[in-house]
Motif scaffolding. Structure first.
Motif, PDB file in Angstrom:
ATOM      1  N   GLY A  28       1.210  -0.976  -0.059  1.00 19.93           N
ATOM      2  CA  GLY A  28      -0.058  -0.352  -0.065  1.00 19.93           C
ATOM      3  C   GLY A  28       0.573   0.964  -0.065  1.00 19.93           C
ATOM      4  N   HIS A  29       2.148   1.037  -0.395  1.00 22.56           N
ATOM      5  CA  HIS A  29       2.718   2.425  -0.105  1.00 22.56           C
ATOM      6  C   HIS A  29       3.646   2.272  -1.166  1.00 22.56           C
ATOM      7  CE1 HIS A  29       3.360   2.199   4.060  1.00 22.56           C
ATOM      8  NE2 HIS A  29       3.762   1.086   3.750  1.00 22.56           N
ATOM      9  N   ILE A  30       2.995   1.816  -2.854  1.00 24.78           N
ATOM     10  CA  ILE A  30       3.320   2.440  -4.561  1.00 24.78           C
ATOM     11  C   ILE A  30       2.213   2.852  -4.489  1.00 24.78           C
ATOM     12  CG2 ILE A  30       4.368   1.666  -5.983  1.00 24.78           C
ATOM     13  CD1 ILE A  30       6.428   0.165  -4.341  1.00 24.78           C
ATOM     14  N   ASN A  31       2.319   3.804  -4.959  1.00 23.96           N
ATOM     15  CA  ASN A  31       1.527   4.936  -5.824  1.00 23.96           C
ATOM     16  C   ASN A  31       1.494   4.316  -7.268  1.00 23.96           C
ATOM     17  OD1 ASN A  31       0.162   5.780  -4.013  1.00 23.96           O
ATOM     18  ND2 ASN A  31       1.118   7.867  -4.299  1.00 23.96           N
ATOM     19  N   LEU A  32       2.524   3.887  -8.073  1.00 23.15           N
ATOM     20  CA  LEU A  32       2.136   3.380  -9.533  1.00 23.15           C
ATOM     21  C   LEU A  32       3.663   2.778  -9.655  1.00 23.15           C
ATOM     22  CD1 LEU A  32       1.657   4.123 -12.710  1.00 23.15           C
ATOM     23  CD2 LEU A  32       3.070   5.950 -12.242  1.00 23.15           C
ATOM     24  N   SER A  33       2.648   1.664 -10.208  1.00 24.14           N
ATOM     25  CA  SER A  33       4.201   0.783 -10.898  1.00 24.14           C
ATOM     26  C   SER A  33       3.419   0.484 -12.545  1.00 24.14           C
ATOM     27  CB  SER A  33       4.249  -0.537 -10.376  1.00 24.14           C
ATOM     28  OG  SER A  33       5.072  -1.483 -10.930  1.00 24.14           O
ATOM     29  N   ILE A  34       5.446   0.460 -13.148  1.00 27.54           N
ATOM     30  CA  ILE A  34       5.078   0.492 -14.253  1.00 27.54           C
ATOM     31  C   ILE A  34       6.457  -0.456 -14.798  1.00 27.54           C
ATOM     32  CG2 ILE A  34       5.680   1.725 -16.911  1.00 27.54           C
ATOM     33  CD1 ILE A  34       5.536   4.471 -15.130  1.00 27.54           C
ATOM     34  N   LEU A  35       6.065  -1.452 -15.826  1.00 28.07           N
ATOM     35  CA  LEU A  35       6.931  -2.706 -15.510  1.00 28.07           C
ATOM     36  C   LEU A  35       6.586  -3.205 -17.311  1.00 28.07           C
ATOM     37  CD1 LEU A  35       5.703  -5.716 -13.670  1.00 28.07           C
ATOM     38  CD2 LEU A  35       4.117  -3.753 -13.557  1.00 28.07           C
ATOM     39  N   GLY A  36       7.464  -3.928 -17.838  1.00 27.42           N
ATOM     40  CA  GLY A  36       7.348  -5.054 -18.743  1.00 27.42           C
ATOM     41  C   GLY A  36       5.894  -6.699 -18.473  1.00 27.42           C
ATOM     42  N   ALA A  37       6.304  -6.659 -19.793  1.00 30.66           N
ATOM     43  CA  ALA A  37       5.524  -7.943 -19.927  1.00 30.66           C
ATOM     44  C   ALA A  37       5.387  -8.712 -21.052  1.00 30.66           C
ATOM     45  CB  ALA A  37       3.815  -7.674 -19.256  1.00 30.66           C
ATOM     46  N   MET A  38       4.687 -10.317 -20.503  1.00 28.94           N
ATOM     47  CA  MET A  38       4.991 -10.616 -22.053  1.00 28.94           C
ATOM     48  C   MET A  38       3.637 -10.913 -22.415  1.00 28.94           C
ATOM     49  SD  MET A  38       7.399 -14.189 -19.622  1.00 28.94           S
ATOM     50  CE  MET A  38       9.384 -13.155 -20.090  1.00 28.94           C
ATOM     51  N   GLN A  39       2.169 -10.778 -21.583  1.00 29.28           N
ATOM     52  CA  GLN A  39       1.258 -11.319 -21.750  1.00 29.28           C
ATOM     53  C   GLN A  39       0.647 -10.384 -20.900  1.00 29.28           C
ATOM     54  OE1 GLN A  39       0.046 -15.226 -21.355  1.00 29.28           O
ATOM     55  NE2 GLN A  39       1.261 -15.887 -23.921  1.00 29.28           N
ATOM     56  N   VAL A  40      -0.585 -10.103 -21.448  1.00 29.46           N
ATOM     57  CA  VAL A  40      -2.200  -8.934 -20.625  1.00 29.46           C
ATOM     58  C   VAL A  40      -3.219  -9.747 -20.830  1.00 29.46           C
ATOM     59  CG1 VAL A  40      -2.843  -6.672 -19.984  1.00 29.46           C
ATOM     60  CG2 VAL A  40      -0.463  -6.952 -20.278  1.00 29.46           C
ATOM     61  N   ALA A  41      -4.087 -10.079 -20.223  1.00 31.06           N
ATOM     62  CA  ALA A  41      -5.399 -10.620 -20.547  1.00 31.06           C
ATOM     63  C   ALA A  41      -6.517  -8.980 -20.596  1.00 31.06           C
ATOM     64  CB  ALA A  41      -5.664 -11.454 -18.868  1.00 31.06           C
ATOM     65  N   GLU A  42      -7.521  -9.575 -21.358  1.00 31.22           N
ATOM     66  CA  GLU A  42      -8.503  -7.787 -20.915  1.00 31.22           C
ATOM     67  C   GLU A  42      -8.887  -7.723 -19.322  1.00 31.22           C
ATOM     68  OE1 GLU A  42     -12.350 -10.770 -22.463  1.00 31.22           O
ATOM     69  OE2 GLU A  42     -10.992 -10.290 -24.436  1.00 31.22           O
ATOM     70  N   ASN A  43      -8.707  -8.805 -18.802  1.00 28.92           N
ATOM     71  CA  ASN A  43      -9.022  -8.906 -17.630  1.00 28.92           C
ATOM     72  C   ASN A  43      -8.157  -8.300 -16.331  1.00 28.92           C
ATOM     73  OD1 ASN A  43      -7.855 -11.066 -16.928  1.00 28.92           O
ATOM     74  ND2 ASN A  43      -9.340 -12.070 -16.082  1.00 28.92           N
ATOM     75  N   GLY A  44      -7.187  -7.477 -16.603  1.00 26.36           N
ATOM     76  CA  GLY A  44      -5.892  -7.482 -16.516  1.00 26.36           C
ATOM     77  C   GLY A  44      -4.844  -8.508 -15.752  1.00 26.36           C
ATOM     78  N   ASP A  45      -5.314  -9.865 -16.380  1.00 30.96           N
ATOM     79  CA  ASP A  45      -3.910 -10.160 -15.382  1.00 30.96           C
ATOM     80  C   ASP A  45      -2.704  -9.867 -15.935  1.00 30.96           C
ATOM     81  OD1 ASP A  45      -5.968 -12.292 -13.981  1.00 30.96           O
ATOM     82  OD2 ASP A  45      -6.232 -13.456 -15.384  1.00 30.96           O
ATOM     83  N   LEU A  46      -1.394 -10.522 -15.457  1.00 31.57           N
ATOM     84  CA  LEU A  46      -0.583 -10.152 -15.883  1.00 31.57           C
ATOM     85  C   LEU A  46       0.445 -11.170 -16.179  1.00 31.57           C
ATOM     86  CD1 LEU A  46       1.676  -8.093 -16.229  1.00 31.57           C
ATOM     87  CD2 LEU A  46       2.385  -7.631 -14.057  1.00 31.57           C
ATOM     88  N   ALA A  47       1.600 -11.469 -17.682  1.00 27.21           N
ATOM     89  CA  ALA A  47       2.031 -12.833 -17.156  1.00 27.21           C
ATOM     90  C   ALA A  47       3.525 -12.101 -17.607  1.00 27.21           C
ATOM     91  CB  ALA A  47       1.931 -14.124 -18.004  1.00 27.21           C
ATOM     92  N   ASN A  48       4.522 -11.985 -16.365  1.00 28.47           N
ATOM     93  CA  ASN A  48       5.735 -11.400 -17.300  1.00 28.47           C
ATOM     94  C   ASN A  48       6.732 -11.778 -16.033  1.00 28.47           C
ATOM     95  OD1 ASN A  48       5.792 -10.002 -13.856  1.00 28.47           O
ATOM     96  ND2 ASN A  48       7.022  -7.896 -14.984  1.00 28.47           N
ATOM     97  N   TRP A  49       7.181 -12.765 -15.694  1.00 32.38           N
ATOM     98  CA  TRP A  49       8.503 -13.559 -15.514  1.00 32.38           C
ATOM     99  C   TRP A  49       8.763 -15.252 -15.765  1.00 32.38           C
ATOM    100  CZ3 TRP A  49       8.618 -18.632 -12.499  1.00 32.38           C
ATOM    101  CH2 TRP A  49       7.528 -18.581 -12.035  1.00 32.38           C
ATOM    102  N   MET A  50       7.573 -15.591 -16.792  1.00 28.99           N
ATOM    103  CA  MET A  50       8.664 -17.335 -17.022  1.00 28.99           C
ATOM    104  C   MET A  50       7.904 -17.931 -18.745  1.00 28.99           C
ATOM    105  SD  MET A  50       7.764 -20.297 -15.098  1.00 28.99           S
ATOM    106  CE  MET A  50       8.629 -22.332 -16.039  1.00 28.99           C
ATOM    107  N   ILE A  51       8.636 -17.827 -19.520  1.00 27.82           N
ATOM    108  CA  ILE A  51       7.883 -18.975 -20.935  1.00 27.82           C
ATOM    109  C   ILE A  51       8.646 -19.838 -20.107  1.00 27.82           C
ATOM    110  CG2 ILE A  51       8.470 -18.813 -23.342  1.00 27.82           C
ATOM    111  CD1 ILE A  51       9.176 -15.907 -23.472  1.00 27.82           C
TER     112      ILE A  51
END
Length: 125
Positions: free
Chosen positions: A1-24
């Motif tokens: 709850g201390h971070i307001n904004l996080s900007i990062l890369g991703a391998m995939q993003v789903a239409e519901n906001g799910d994030l995959a960015n750490w493993m293939i």
């Protein structure tokens, strides 16, 4: 709850906001890293990535999907996706879904639709 904004890369993003960015699967990885920490409890998550993944044979595959097929970093965490083709917002708490809000110069909505398997609406300014 201390971070307001996080900007990062991703391998995939789903239409519901799910994030995959750490493993293939099948690739050597050392571990998850800190991405799970960066998306847990943060107020806003922005993903910056290329719109498609390039295969060794030159083919392209969508990275904005109906559902991620790679291991998830976080569920319902992404608020905005910025790609080389456009900008999408994600309503991860309300009715859900992605909205295309901006196109990159020289890019058409048809091109974005061809390269995206996630469902999205359009609300261009």
């Amino acid at each position: 709850g201390h971070i307001n904004l996080s900007i990062l890369g991703a391998m995939q993003v789903a239409e519901n906001g799910d994030l995959a960015n750490w493993m293939i699967p099948g690739k050597m990885v050392k571990g998850m890293g800190g991405a799970m920490d960066l998306v847990a409890g943060v107020k806003k998550v922005v993903v910056v990535m290329e719109h498609t993944a390039k295969g060794k044979d030159g083919s392209e595959s969508p990275k904005l999907l109906a559902a991620c097929d790679l291991p998830l970093t976080g569920t319902h965490v992404v608020d905005m996706v910025i790609t080389d083709l456009g900008v999408f917002t994600i309503d991860k708490k309300g009715e859900g879904g992605m909205t295309l809000v901006e196109l990159a110069d020289g890019v058409t909505e048809d091109e974005v639709r061809r390269k995206t398997t996630a469902r999205f609406t359009t609300k261009l300014a």
